[in-house]
Scaffold this active site. Structure first.
Site, PDB file in Angstrom:
ATOM      1  N   SER A   1      25.711  -7.951 -23.362  1.00 40.51           N
ATOM      2  CA  SER A   1      24.966  -8.260 -22.143  1.00 40.51           C
ATOM      3  C   SER A   1      24.407  -9.680 -22.110  1.00 40.51           C
ATOM      4  O   SER A   1      23.206  -9.900 -21.997  1.00 40.51           O
ATOM      5  CB  SER A   1      23.798  -7.272 -22.003  1.00 40.51           C
ATOM      6  OG  SER A   1      23.146  -7.420 -20.777  1.00 40.51           O
TER       7      SER A   1
ATOM      8  N   TYR B   1      21.447 -25.593  11.378  1.00 38.01           N
ATOM      9  CA  TYR B   1      21.367 -27.055  11.279  1.00 38.01           C
ATOM     10  C   TYR B   1      19.938 -27.553  11.332  1.00 38.01           C
ATOM     11  O   TYR B   1      19.149 -27.139  12.166  1.00 38.01           O
ATOM     12  CB  TYR B   1      22.160 -27.707  12.420  1.00 38.01           C
ATOM     13  CG  TYR B   1      21.752 -29.147  12.692  1.00 38.01           C
ATOM     14  CD1 TYR B   1      21.902 -30.115  11.699  1.00 38.01           C
ATOM     15  CD2 TYR B   1      21.179 -29.520  13.901  1.00 38.01           C
ATOM     16  CE1 TYR B   1      21.503 -31.428  11.920  1.00 38.01           C
ATOM     17  CE2 TYR B   1      20.773 -30.831  14.134  1.00 38.01           C
ATOM     18  CZ  TYR B   1      20.933 -31.783  13.138  1.00 38.01           C
ATOM     19  OH  TYR B   1      20.523 -33.066  13.343  1.00 38.01           O
TER      20      TYR B   1
ATOM     21  N   CYS C   1      28.921 -17.499 -18.877  1.00 43.33           N
ATOM     22  CA  CYS C   1      29.006 -18.691 -18.019  1.00 43.33           C
ATOM     23  C   CYS C   1      27.870 -19.667 -18.286  1.00 43.33           C
ATOM     24  O   CYS C   1      27.940 -20.833 -17.908  1.00 43.33           O
ATOM     25  CB  CYS C   1      28.986 -18.294 -16.549  1.00 43.33           C
ATOM     26  SG  CYS C   1      30.335 -17.188 -16.104  1.00 43.33           S
TER      27      CYS C   1
ATOM     28  N   VAL D   1      37.718  -1.526 -31.777  1.00 34.84           N
ATOM     29  CA  VAL D   1      38.535  -0.348 -31.464  1.00 34.84           C
ATOM     30  C   VAL D   1      39.970  -0.691 -31.857  1.00 34.84           C
ATOM     31  O   VAL D   1      40.525  -1.703 -31.435  1.00 34.84           O
ATOM     32  CB  VAL D   1      38.414   0.035 -29.978  1.00 34.84           C
ATOM     33  CG1 VAL D   1      39.349   1.188 -29.649  1.00 34.84           C
ATOM     34  CG2 VAL D   1      36.966   0.408 -29.658  1.00 34.84           C
TER      35      VAL D   1
ATOM     36  N   ALA E   1      31.396  -6.800 -17.534  1.00 37.04           N
ATOM     37  CA  ALA E   1      31.907  -5.568 -16.913  1.00 37.04           C
ATOM     38  C   ALA E   1      31.425  -4.322 -17.648  1.00 37.04           C
ATOM     39  O   ALA E   1      30.969  -3.359 -17.022  1.00 37.04           O
ATOM     40  CB  ALA E   1      33.436  -5.606 -16.857  1.00 37.04           C
TER      41      ALA E   1
END
Lengths: 454, 454
Positions: A39, A428, A43, A81, A12
């Site tokens: 970055s 199909y 996954c 932070v 994000a």
């Protein structure tokens, strides 16, 4: 000068930074992360451990310095932070290496702090070679430990647990997965999960233990994990353990700053990724999301969603109109050749939400039966008796399962009824499906059940 | 006693018969076909010729006698219906073997006469080893000829042409495909078709000739095809030719009986598969269909549609509520590893219909780039400037192209705008797609173009 500070540099945060920069060349952008890397594809980590590729750098889209250069963003890695002060538009930051603490002002702030693995409160959990998995350094450490190990346990039977089970087998480890619940993959309905467990155990016998949990980790004299004692009394040898009990949203920083936390326990944002504080935004795994079917908040942290939310946050921060409507919890994973996919509500989730449902479960070949490589897939589809709308689906099998789930995800987004689903003109040809796709056949059956209840 | 007569025993006719029987045990059902076989997969024929399987019987779901027994239907093979007399509710039938002609009464009639290959009016077309392909006997004859041949030409670059090109190559024939137009696959936009042609020629160099056509077939002294002369003057050796110029609907019988023919030249039916004559129904390739996007009649004959129409005809004939809303022309085929798929309107078709369009064409990996076997696919997506709705898509490549087309087919059925498409929660894991699916990325770009035009 406008100054956007972004906290978090996974999907994000980096997506938002890139988007803002594309829309606005002048704004100053600063990005803080506690990690060494920015970055990267979280996954993809299980596939690195599995050995699909050898260099973890494949997971990284930009190094911090590439990101700085390409996007013109100042990146602080190894920086935590410590505090957000909305009243003064400042944050307090600690350098994790030097220990230095400093303050810095923002005009706009994006919180993209992600989620962290749930820790297991189990005796002996401080032994060596017990891991959780979230970032690249975890991955590198696990891969190193794998090389030295012969046996492993995985604690938790969710997406990560299943993916790492395959990874460890491929790396030659004798592996057991322990799941406390009486089914793996709690997002699936129990009969689908049981069917899946059977398929997994056909591939790798005795690899899954359900309805049992770890009582304690037992280390050798060097403090290294040696075995695991289960609540049932069973002892399992293990040089290596992965705790994969899921994740929790990283909200402490936001919460202390007075940013509203939703009922799911994650940060509450509107469709434009705005928090309750006018110049503070949030995106990704730290936020709760709207569920497209129920229109209620949920917390389903997934990489694809984080990426999309990052984009919307970036556009909103740039003054563009953009909104993120929500999620269906669509997901897919695999175990060797077995594909596992789902979208929308399971039967149990639908019932919990008060829907009166009909369901259909069928098995069919994923291609024309006479085609080489045609494989069986099972699909369960769930519909609402009252509105006759589709609510969700789960599809597993050796064949093209995920392909079907995405057709249904599209239909769920459109709030289609079962009758409308039947009318989708699904392409199909014998190498790709049967003349009438398995999802259409399931919808025929749902339609019949719904007619009965009219 | 009620008596349903069905003319035609391919997908629509047999599906309707089975459906009617399931709903009604008492009705008398009689089925007439000119062919030897009933209830077979016509779409599977190219794969039989290719050698995917050796026994054509694999294509047959029911033999005539199995069908008679299982469904309790009287089946007349090798029988041609010569005339429909709506005023007396009778048909006249000719036995193609004995020559006997007889009349038989119906209370309800279903016309499922299908379509026939367009014949080429080319000098020398009566030579031996020149074929068209529609039914199992054609397939058997072609397969036999393939075994004795070394070189072949295919005339026509549509679905069948491309599939048989692969089949002939796999059977070891040196094959050329000749297409009169300046592109193959006229359903695709020209740049996608040209890209496809390039990919096909990478697989099999010099296999396609466009912008040229057959001037004459040249036979040897035994009357067997030997070579082909093209309009350009080129001479091509060929022991075998397949004419694959498309099909036309078999409507003569219906037309002579006063059944309304639509503007497309196929039988006009409503959503319930009813013709203008109250007790006469029609389904399958002989009928025109409603186009979901334009809401205008089209004639796109496809096996999946015929099957669905047969079901709706069967339900309507049984007094059930059922309707067939229409088609998108969704289709998929392949050439060796190259997948070719489309749905909805092409750019040229959309422009012909008066839409003012924006289009985006992008290339991307079908999986995460670090996954083994990730392959490039190209997708073109088309949207309407005015309504901002998606109109169609074409996707080709070595990767999972068809998978994307069906997500879009679902979205087109729901008449989704581009912005709505962006919100589809498409499942993601690295072995299945990139974090943001290629179709979502294309929709992002379409959205940007549409914003510009607002």
């Amino acid at each position: 000068m406008e100054h956007l500070i972004i906290i978090g540099a996974a999907a994000a945060g980096t997506k938002a930074a890139a988007k803002v920069r594309r829309e606005n060349k002048d704004l100053k952008i600063t990005l803080f992360t506690e990690e060494e890397y920015v970055s990267y594809s979280a996954c993809g980590i299980p596939f690195y451990i599995e050995g699909e590729f050898d260099d973890y750098k494949e997971l990284i889209e930009y190094t911090p310095s590439e990101f700085e250069k390409d996007i013109n963003v100042k990146v602080y890695t190894f920086h935590r932070v410590l505090k957000i002060s909305p009243e003064s538009n400042k944050i307090s930051v600690g350098n994790l290496i030097s220990g230095e603490v400093f303050e810095i002002s923002y005009t706009k702030l994006l919180i993209a702090t992600g989620a962290s693995p749930i820790k297991a409160d189990i005796p002996g959990a401080d032994a060596k070679n017990i891991f959780t998995l979230r970032n690249i350094n975890d991955a590198i450490a696990i891969k190193k430990a794998v090389k030295k190990s012969k046996t492993a346990v995985i604690i938790g039977g969710g997406y990560i647990g299943i993916e790492i089970l395959e990874a460890f087998f491929k790396q030659g480890l004798k592996t057991r997965l322990i799941e406390k619940q009486n089914q793996i993959m709690s997002v699936l309905d129990s009969e689908i999960a049981d069917n899946l467990k059977e398929m997994i155990e056909n591939e790798r016998p005795n690899s899954i233990i359900t309805s049992d949990s770890v009582k304690k980790f037992i280390a050798n004299s060097k403090g290294e994990l040696e075995k695991i004692e289960l609540e049932s009394g069973k002892i399992i040898e293990a040089d290596l353990a992965l705790i994969a009990l899921g994740v929790k949203p990283n909200i402490e920083l936001a919460q202390k700053a007075g940013i509203q936390i939703g009922e799911t326990g994650a940060i509450k944002v509107n469709k434009h990724m705005q928090t309750n504080i006018h110049n503070i935004y949030a995106a990704g795994d730290c936020c709760e999301k709207n569920h497209i079917i129920t229109n209620k908040p949920v917390w389903i942290p997934l990489g694809s969603t984080a990426n999309k939310e990052g984009r919307v946050a970036g556009l909103t921060l740039s003054g563009e109109k953009a909104s993120f409507e929500g999620v269906l919890g669509s997901a897919v994973t695999k175990f060797f050749g077995i594909n596992i996919s789902l979208t929308g509500l399971s039967e149990k989730a639908a019932e919990k939400q008060g829907y009166d449902v009909v369901t259909v479960t069928i098995q069919s070949k994923d291609k024309a039966g006479y085609m080489e490589g045609a494989k069986t897939i099972s699909i369960k589809m769930i519909a609402d008796k009252k509105t006759k709308r589709l609510l969700g689906a789960q599809c597993i099998g050796y064949g093209d399962a995920d392909k079907r789930i995405n057709i249904i995800a599209s239909a769920l987004t459109a709030k289609m009824t079962v009758k409308e689903y039947i009318n989708i003109d699904i392409s199909y040809a014998p190498p790709f499906s049967r003349a009438i796709d398995i999802t259409t056949v399931a919808a025929y059956k749902l339609d019949k059940l719904l007619e009965k209840h009219t």
